[in-house]
Design an enzyme around this catalytic site. Structure first.
Site, PDB file in Angstrom:
ATOM      1  N   HIS A 179       0.847 -10.041  -0.607  1.00 60.66           N
ATOM      2  CA  HIS A 179       0.996  -9.283  -1.856  1.00 60.66           C
ATOM      3  C   HIS A 179      -0.816 -10.037  -2.360  1.00 60.66           C
ATOM      4  CE1 HIS A 179       1.014  -9.217  -6.012  1.00 60.66           C
ATOM      5  NE2 HIS A 179       1.444  -8.226  -6.296  1.00 60.66           N
ATOM      6  N   HIS A 241       3.306  -1.156  -3.148  1.00 59.39           N
ATOM      7  CA  HIS A 241       2.672  -1.609  -2.496  1.00 59.39           C
ATOM      8  C   HIS A 241       2.801  -1.195  -1.164  1.00 59.39           C
ATOM      9  CE1 HIS A 241       0.237  -4.221  -5.296  1.00 59.39           C
ATOM     10  NE2 HIS A 241       1.613  -4.904  -5.293  1.00 59.39           N
TER      11      HIS A 241
HETATM   12 CO    CO Z   1       1.254  -6.607  -7.220  1.00 59.64          CO
END
Ligand code: CO
Length: 293
Positions: A179, A241
């Site tokens: 991330h 994501h």
């Molecule tokens: Co994020």
């Protein structure tokens, strides 16, 4: 004869009384020491990621049988979004307040985050605040996230590589998407790069929102004359994501960008929390604090 009968009766009554007192003492002791586990995940709105959360829950339930295990999501915007579709997840604060109300004096909170970043550090504040809570939780402790110690870094590197080992050939690169964070703990991603490189030179760690970015990794892929790149998430669930920024068909996904540059791209969208060896690391962190609680 009568006296003996009386004595026997007296003895019986006394024993019964002692037993009742004992049971009472044990029960109050049990209530006083009632322990629970709170698993704190970032949270996800992706429906298909629910099975990963269930998997985490099952693993912890089998490792900690007969134990109260509850969940909280640390991301407020995720909880808010879920609420609109009628799905309610507690914040760590709400979950700890409820545990205290239900008589659990001792709680081990396990962070299911990847790095000791903002989410983990916020949780640390919450855990501290819920110690010695009047009429609530008394001792609350926090287990480390996935990547914390030297040992974690070695074990996590091994775990990540093991899970792709039967798919890729050694000349093919593996690029993990973490991330990333504005928190100082973003440094864990380049640190993991160091550890994983020691085990496999063709493995790369990048981030979507931190450093290194894919722009930093592309020159390295070229330098190593890589032709095929496997893409994998370094995230506990296959969420937004992983589905879009990593493997989506839009021009700016990692898959599209690498393809545009002429790389052959293969995607293995497996969540880290679906890797038993990764779950082992979180479980070991919880065992460490649970046994002393
Ligand atoms: Co994020």
């Amino acid at each position: 004869m009568k006296t003996i009968k009386h004595l026997t009766l007296l003895l019986f009554v006394t024993l019964l009384f002692v037993e009742v007192v004992n049971v009472k003492a044990n029960t109050s002791k049990r209530i006083k020491n009632k322990k629970a586990i709170l698993l704190v995940h970032f949270g996800t709105t992706i429906e298909s990621a629910q099975k990963t959360l269930k998997n985490i829950d099952q693993v912890f339930k089998s490792e900690f049988p007969n134990t109260e295990i509850r969940w909280a999501f640390s991301a407020k915007f995720i909880r808010k979004k879920l609420r609109k579709s009628g799905i309610n997840y507690d914040s760590p604060e709400q979950a700890l307040a409820k545990l205290g109300e239900d008589g659990y004096k001792k709680v081990a909170v396990q962070s299911l985050h990847t790095i000791p970043g903002s989410e983990y550090n916020n949780l640390k504040h919450t855990v501290k605040a819920f110690n010695n809570m009047p009429k609530g939780t008394q001792t609350v402790v926090l287990g480390k996230p996935l990547l914390f110690s030297h040992k974690d870094m070695i074990n996590a590197s091994k775990a990540l590589l093991t899970n792709i080992s039967n798919k890729r050939k050694s000349k093919e690169a593996v690029l993990f998407m973490g991330h990333g964070s504005h928190h100082n703990a973003n440094i864990y991603y380049p640190a993991l790069q160091y550890y994983i490189s020691k085990q496999d030179k063709n493995t790369f760690i990048g981030t979507v929102e931190g450093a290194p970015l894919i722009e930093d990794i592309i020159p390295e892929l070229k330098e190593r004359k890589i032709k095929t790149v496997w893409l994998m998430p370094l995230m506990s669930v296959v969420g937004d994501h992983a589905l879009n920024d990593l493997a989506g068909d839009e021009d700016d996904s990692w898959k599209s960008r690498l393809k545009q540059l002429g790389f052959k791209v293969k995607v293995y969208n497996k969540a880290t929390a679906d890797m038993p060896q990764v779950l082992d690391i979180w479980v070991s962190h919880l065992k460490k604090i649970w046994n002393n609680l």
